[in-house]
Motif scaffolding. Structure first.
Motif, short mmCIF file in Angstrom:
data_model
loop_
_atom_site.label_atom_id
_atom_site.label_comp_id
_atom_site.label_asym_id
_atom_site.label_seq_id
_atom_site.Cartn_x
_atom_site.Cartn_y
_atom_site.Cartn_z
N PHE A 199 0.85 -1.20 0.00
CA PHE A 199 0.00 0.00 0.00
C PHE A 199 0.88 1.24 0.00
CE2 PHE A 199 -2.40 -3.35 2.08
CZ PHE A 199 -3.65 -3.25 1.47
N PHE A 200 0.30 2.36 -0.45
CA PHE A 200 0.98 3.65 -0.34
C PHE A 200 -0.05 4.69 0.11
CE2 PHE A 200 2.59 7.75 -1.93
CZ PHE A 200 3.83 7.74 -1.31
N ASN A 201 0.29 5.40 1.19
CA ASN A 201 -0.59 6.43 1.73
C ASN A 201 -0.19 7.79 1.16
OD1 ASN A 201 -2.08 4.78 3.93
ND2 ASN A 201 0.09 4.29 4.24
N ASP A 202 -1.19 8.54 0.66
CA ASP A 202 -0.87 9.72 -0.12
C ASP A 202 -1.87 10.85 0.15
OD1 ASP A 202 0.59 11.18 -1.99
OD2 ASP A 202 -0.54 10.44 -3.70
N LYS A 203 -1.42 12.07 -0.11
CA LYS A 203 -2.23 13.29 -0.13
C LYS A 203 -3.16 13.39 1.09
CE LYS A 203 -0.94 15.82 -3.51
NZ LYS A 203 0.45 15.37 -3.35
N GLU A 204 -2.53 13.44 2.26
CA GLU A 204 -3.29 13.58 3.49
C GLU A 204 -3.56 15.06 3.80
OE1 GLU A 204 -0.07 15.59 4.67
OE2 GLU A 204 -0.10 13.84 3.38
N SER A 205 -4.53 15.32 4.66
CA SER A 205 -4.76 16.66 5.19
C SER A 205 -5.30 16.53 6.60
CB SER A 205 -5.74 17.45 4.31
OG SER A 205 -7.03 16.88 4.34
N ILE A 206 -5.26 17.63 7.35
CA ILE A 206 -5.72 17.63 8.74
C ILE A 206 -6.57 18.86 8.99
CG2 ILE A 206 -3.71 18.88 9.71
CD1 ILE A 206 -3.82 16.77 12.03
#
Length: 556
Positions: A209-216
């Motif tokens: 898997f690859f985790n991408d383009k997060e925001s908070i």
């Protein structure tokens, strides 16, 4: 350098050209009357008009990172000294306290050596710089859970109690390749951004898997509630939305989970959560569908009425018909914000979304489009083009509302003209409107040479830029090149709320027909090609760009 209010004959010619070619464009000016007879004593000459561009403040400084700090075995080109992809938040307890984050020292094939933060207590005039502990170069190690070679996608948000939260993706090696790993990390600051906690890992994955383009997003109406959202790409296909939240001001986080799964042949991108005045969460994202030829990219939202515990079905906002940006003289690609929207919520609960789109140019080049919703995102207005010169490429927009409901949109464009193999003159603009129809724009800065940017699958200043508001004024944070072709360098600059800038031109937005049906042929091919470039850069593949067809040069 800013253009003066008189603008010279070149500006007048450009305004006439836009008026003639764009039909509904209305330019509002005022004329001064005069007496029929001259006074006995001529009055003194009037003072020169104030400059239209504000005095910008440079936020970034020199890199604190040393060569080799990412670790051995790194591939790609390191653009030491470059700063890209800034984001900005303002402390609701003190609007003089600004917090900026950005990527420092960008790699050509994904991520940066590290992320930096800068905090200001005087409205952005002076800054204190801090390393965010998300990668080895910035202090990440095995003991604090941030032993990663690279970090990317910086985001920051102030809570209503003044607690600040930052988030990033961190990763090693290639994407979805043997031995690779990726994570979403968060950190908090209890002293307005002067120091940051050890990172908390929301999710960590290996090569599957690859985790991408997060925001908070810190909830402005529920102190202590903070929401993190991102897309999680799978080696077997698909990219659902993943979500985690904290209810105790970031001291602990709930287990990450999927909240929307579009299926194996689809993926989400660019998730961003805003909070309506009634507490409803709205997550905006782009849905990419590799099986669709009619609408392969669409803008959508999902909503939550219970602070993220449950979520609605997806609502269609608009088709995303971006074709991407390029140097009109050479077709060299520009890595922009195509296929990523920006969303904002107004004081009355009105929503606005902006994105790049080529529907009014027949698929030749992107403009900046806006749509709004007054019913919590259930229905949306027909898109309108809002960039001031619709005859040139415009890209990477951001949107915010003032406390009185005024909409503000920042973006880049190629209005200066004169593109060549050694120079790509570029401007930054802020345009605003009270009704979404009539707009007034100001030039923030320009022209600067975009060819001085790092090349990360295209000339790169960021997939997004920062725009915030203190309630009464817009505050823009953006990357600008300080180098030239062959000598990349860039810095982060701020347009402060105190800037006394004035609009240069007033005009009307250009409506697009709705629903819009994308014609077949070159338009569809250019949209598909843009999505192919996007998929390649998400996977950090090194490819040689091959445009479907070279469009005509911008009309300058």
């Amino acid at each position: 350098m800013a253009i003066g209010e008189d603008g010279g004959m070149g500006v007048i010619r450009n305004l006439v050209r836009v008026l003639v070619l764009c039909g509904g464009l209305v330019i509002l000016t005022s004329c001064c009357g005069g007496s029929a007879s001259a006074p006995a004593t001529p009055p003194p000459p009037p003072p020169p008009p104030p400059p239209l561009a504000a005095s910008l403040i440079q936020v970034s400084g020199s890199s604190p990172f040393v060569a080799g700090c990412s670790g051995s075995g790194q591939s790609g080109t390191l653009y030491a000294g470059t700063t890209v992809e800034p984001y900005l938040s303002i402390n609701p307890l003190s609007t003089a306290n600004l917090l900026a984050v950005w990527q420092q020292d960008r790699w050509s094939n994904g991520g940066a050596q590290g992320l930096l933060a800068a905090t200001s207590f005087d409205g952005g005039h002076t800054w204190q710089h801090i390393k965010l502990p998300f990668s080895r170069c910035a202090g990440g190690n095995t003991s604090n859970g941030a032993d990663y070679a690279r970090a990317s996608d910086p985001w920051v948000s102030f809570g209503p109690d003044g607690t600040a939260y930052s988030i990033a993706i961190a990763f090693d090696s290639g994407v979805l390749q043997a031995g690779s790993s990726s994570a979403v990390l968060v950190s908090r600051s209890l002293d307005s951004g002067q120091s940051w906690s050890a990172p908390v890992t929301l999710i960590r994955d290996g090569s599957g898997f690859f985790n991408d383009k997060e925001s908070i997003t810190a909830d402005p109406g529920h102190p202590g509630y903070v929401y993190a959202v991102w897309d999680r790409l799978s080696a077997s296909g698909g990219g659902p939305i993943w979500f985690s939240r904290s209810t105790d001001s970031g001291q602990s986080w709930q287990a990450a989970r999927a909240i929307y799964d579009p299926g194996v042949s689809r993926q989400t991108l660019g998730n961003q959560i805003v909070v309506l005045p009634d507490g409803t969460l709205v997550d905006a994202f782009t849905l990419l569908d590799s099986t669709s030829s009619s609408n392969p990219a669409t803008l959508r939202i999902i909503r939550s009425k219970d602070q993220g515990q449950t979520w609605s079905a997806a609502v269609l906002v608009a088709d995303d018909l971006a074709v991407g940006t390029h140097n009109p003289a050479t077709s060299q690609p520009v890595r922009d914000g195509a296929d990523m929207a920006s969303i904002a919520v107004g004081p009355s609960g009105k929503l606005a979304m902006v994105w790049q789109d080529a529907r009014l140019s027949g698929g030749i080049y992107d403009g900046i489009f806006l749509t709004q919703s007054t019913d919590d995102g259930q229905t949306w207005t027909s898109p309108v083009q809002v960039n001031g010169d619709p005859m040139v490429q415009a890209f990477t927009p951001s949107v915010r509302y003032l406390a009185d409901g005024t909409i503000g949109v920042t973006y880049y464009d190629f209005r200066p003209g004169g593109a060549s193999a050694s120079n790509l003159p570029t401007d930054v603009w802020l345009t605003r409107s009270v009704d979404g129809i009539n707009w007034s724009e100001q030039q923030i800065v320009g022209p600067f040479n975009l060819l001085g940017a790092a090349d990360a699958h295209g000339l790169f200043l960021g997939d997004y830029q920062g725009l915030a508001t203190d309630g009464m004024a817009f505050v823009a944070l953006f990357a600008q090149t300080t180098g030239s072709a062959g000598a990349p360098a860039s810095a982060i600059f701020l347009l402060p709320a105190s800037a006394g800038v004035r609009a240069r031109v007033r005009y009307r937005s250009s409506p697009a027909s709705a629903p819009f049906k994308m014609p077949s042929g070159s338009f569809a091919k250019r949209v598909q090609r843009q999505l192919e470039r996007l998929r390649n850069r998400i996977l950090h593949r090194e490819v040689i760009p091959q445009p479907v067809a070279t469009p005509p040069a911008d009309s300058k």
